[in-house]
Design a protein around this motif. Structure first.
Motif, mmCIF file in Angstrom:
data_model
loop_
_atom_site.group_PDB
_atom_site.id
_atom_site.type_symbol
_atom_site.label_atom_id
_atom_site.label_comp_id
_atom_site.label_asym_id
_atom_site.label_seq_id
_atom_site.Cartn_x
_atom_site.Cartn_y
_atom_site.Cartn_z
ATOM 1 N N ALA A 77 0.893 -1.189 0.030
ATOM 2 C CA ALA A 77 0.043 -0.002 0.068
ATOM 3 C C ALA A 77 0.784 1.170 -0.032
ATOM 4 O O ALA A 77 0.339 2.296 -0.502
ATOM 5 C CB ALA A 77 -0.877 -0.082 1.281
ATOM 6 N N ARG A 78 2.181 1.243 0.680
ATOM 7 C CA ARG A 78 2.774 2.414 0.644
ATOM 8 C C ARG A 78 3.825 2.322 -0.758
ATOM 9 O O ARG A 78 4.386 3.447 -0.952
ATOM 10 C CB ARG A 78 3.971 2.057 1.728
ATOM 11 N N ARG A 79 3.981 1.303 -1.262
ATOM 12 C CA ARG A 79 5.087 1.310 -2.495
ATOM 13 C C ARG A 79 4.380 1.364 -3.674
ATOM 14 O O ARG A 79 5.058 1.535 -4.653
ATOM 15 C CB ARG A 79 5.827 0.020 -2.152
ATOM 16 N N GLU A 111 -3.739 5.849 -5.964
ATOM 17 C CA GLU A 111 -3.279 7.150 -5.392
ATOM 18 C C GLU A 111 -3.787 7.454 -3.857
ATOM 19 O O GLU A 111 -4.299 8.582 -3.575
ATOM 20 C CB GLU A 111 -3.537 8.480 -6.248
ATOM 21 N N GLY A 112 -4.159 6.254 -3.336
ATOM 22 C CA GLY A 112 -4.622 6.291 -1.763
ATOM 23 C C GLY A 112 -6.140 6.413 -1.657
ATOM 24 O O GLY A 112 -6.541 6.536 -0.594
ATOM 25 N N ASP A 241 -3.316 4.586 1.640
ATOM 26 C CA ASP A 241 -1.945 4.616 1.015
ATOM 27 C C ASP A 241 -1.128 3.940 1.908
ATOM 28 O O ASP A 241 0.458 4.082 1.756
ATOM 29 C CB ASP A 241 -1.551 6.252 1.027
ATOM 30 N N GLY A 242 -1.433 3.092 2.888
ATOM 31 C CA GLY A 242 -0.515 2.444 3.808
ATOM 32 C C GLY A 242 -0.016 2.977 4.825
ATOM 33 O O GLY A 242 0.750 2.528 5.893
ATOM 34 N N SER A 243 -0.354 4.588 5.094
ATOM 35 C CA SER A 243 -0.143 5.069 6.096
ATOM 36 C C SER A 243 -0.712 4.569 7.552
ATOM 37 O O SER A 243 -0.280 4.723 8.598
ATOM 38 C CB SER A 243 -0.347 6.675 5.967
ATOM 39 N N GLU A 244 -1.845 4.111 7.376
ATOM 40 C CA GLU A 244 -2.695 3.447 8.531
ATOM 41 C C GLU A 244 -3.306 2.239 8.029
ATOM 42 O O GLU A 244 -3.965 2.414 6.707
ATOM 43 C CB GLU A 244 -3.536 4.349 9.217
ATOM 44 N N LEU A 245 -3.285 1.129 8.524
ATOM 45 C CA LEU A 245 -4.201 -0.050 8.094
ATOM 46 C C LEU A 245 -5.599 -0.275 8.852
ATOM 47 O O LEU A 245 -6.590 -0.542 8.326
ATOM 48 C CB LEU A 245 -3.552 -1.411 7.842
#
Length: 277
Positions: A77-79, A111-112, A241-245
């Motif tokens: 999700a971040r990559r 894009e999140g 965006d992977g900043s939080e799941l």
């Protein structure tokens, strides 16, 4: 042809095939184990469907990331700017209870932001699908119909869909303050949002941090394709965006007509419950 049309067709196919996997296990005397840390039950169906869906998505879209509930690594999700969020069996407790109210979620975030979603109920063969910004549809043995949320604006007239397995006092507080008298019980988050998208219910409130992005990516896309809204309990869109799941600020799914009236009440209850600061 709308953007993401090919992705939607692939996701629909994969969801139906994964549904067959779930039903194969569902028909057996399957065993249930508890995830580490009290994260809930898991069965062979979760694991088999998870492996199948992830493998099929990676084959079809090798340039995309995949985050799935039963996979430990969620770094995609971040990559990746495009990332699939998969819940192979949303409503495992309903699966265990054999009431049919479980679903497969396959959502795509770009894009999140949630962009596409498929929610498939294998029992009864009901498939919800939608692309954000396009018309969503539901398909079942009776045919194919466009999705459209209701236009009920009066909070007291809203039909609330609540969890069959996870009813809470915080939900009762929202019900009392809004004056809601009509309720329906359902299992999976995706199926609750499907009921909203079909205008069979109007509101779903989850005043808890016990859900994750794979629970709501696909349902968000479906409900938005029907003209509805899905946010956290502060009214903010969730990022994928992977900043939080973990969905630390709960969930609020609603038709657009009543959202502005429901949000302040849901937010206040969430603040009282310690979910919002």
């Amino acid at each position: 042809m709308p953007a993401l049309a090919q992705e939607l067709e692939v996701a629909r196919r994969i969801a139906r095939q994964a549904g067959d996997i779930l039903l194969q296990v569902y028909a057996t005397d399957f065993s249930v184990t508890d995830k580490a840390g009290g994260a809930g039950p898991v069965t062979l169906a979760d694991e088999r469907a998870n492996a199948f869906i992830v493998d099929e998505l990676r084959k079809a879209f090798p340039a995309d990331g995949v985050v799935a509930e039963e996979n430990e690594d969620a770094s995609d999700a971040r990559r990746f700017s495009r990332c699939w969020f998969v819940d192979p069996l949303d409503g495992t407790q309903e699966f265990v209870n054999r009431n049919g109210e479980f679903a497969i979620h396959i959502g795509l975030a770009v894009e999140g932001r949630a962009a596409l979603g498929v929610v498939y109920r294998a029992v009864g063969d009901v498939l919800y699908s939608g692309i954000v910004g396009e018309q969503g549809f539901v398909e079942d043995p009776q045919g194919r119909r466009a999705l459209r949320v209701s236009d009920v604006a009066d909070p007291a007239q809203l039909r609330l869909v609540v969890s069959r397995s996870h009813r809470s006092k915080t939900t009762d507080a929202v019900v009392q303050r809004l004056g809601i008298t009509k309720e329906t019980e359902s299992g999976s988050v995706g199926l609750k949002c499907g009921l909203l998208a079909e205008a069979r219910c109007d509101l779903y409130v989850h005043v808890s941090d016990k859900s994750y992005r794979w629970d709501n990516c696909a349902p968000e896309a479906v409900i938005r394709s029907a003209g509805g809204v899905l946010t956290d309990l502060a009214g903010n869109a969730y990022l994928y965006d992977g900043s939080e799941l973990q969905n630390r600020r709960g969930l609020l799914a609603c038709n657009a007509a009543a959202f502005d009236k429901v949000l302040p009440v849901a937010s206040q209850v969430a603040r009282e419950a310690g979910l919002l600061k």
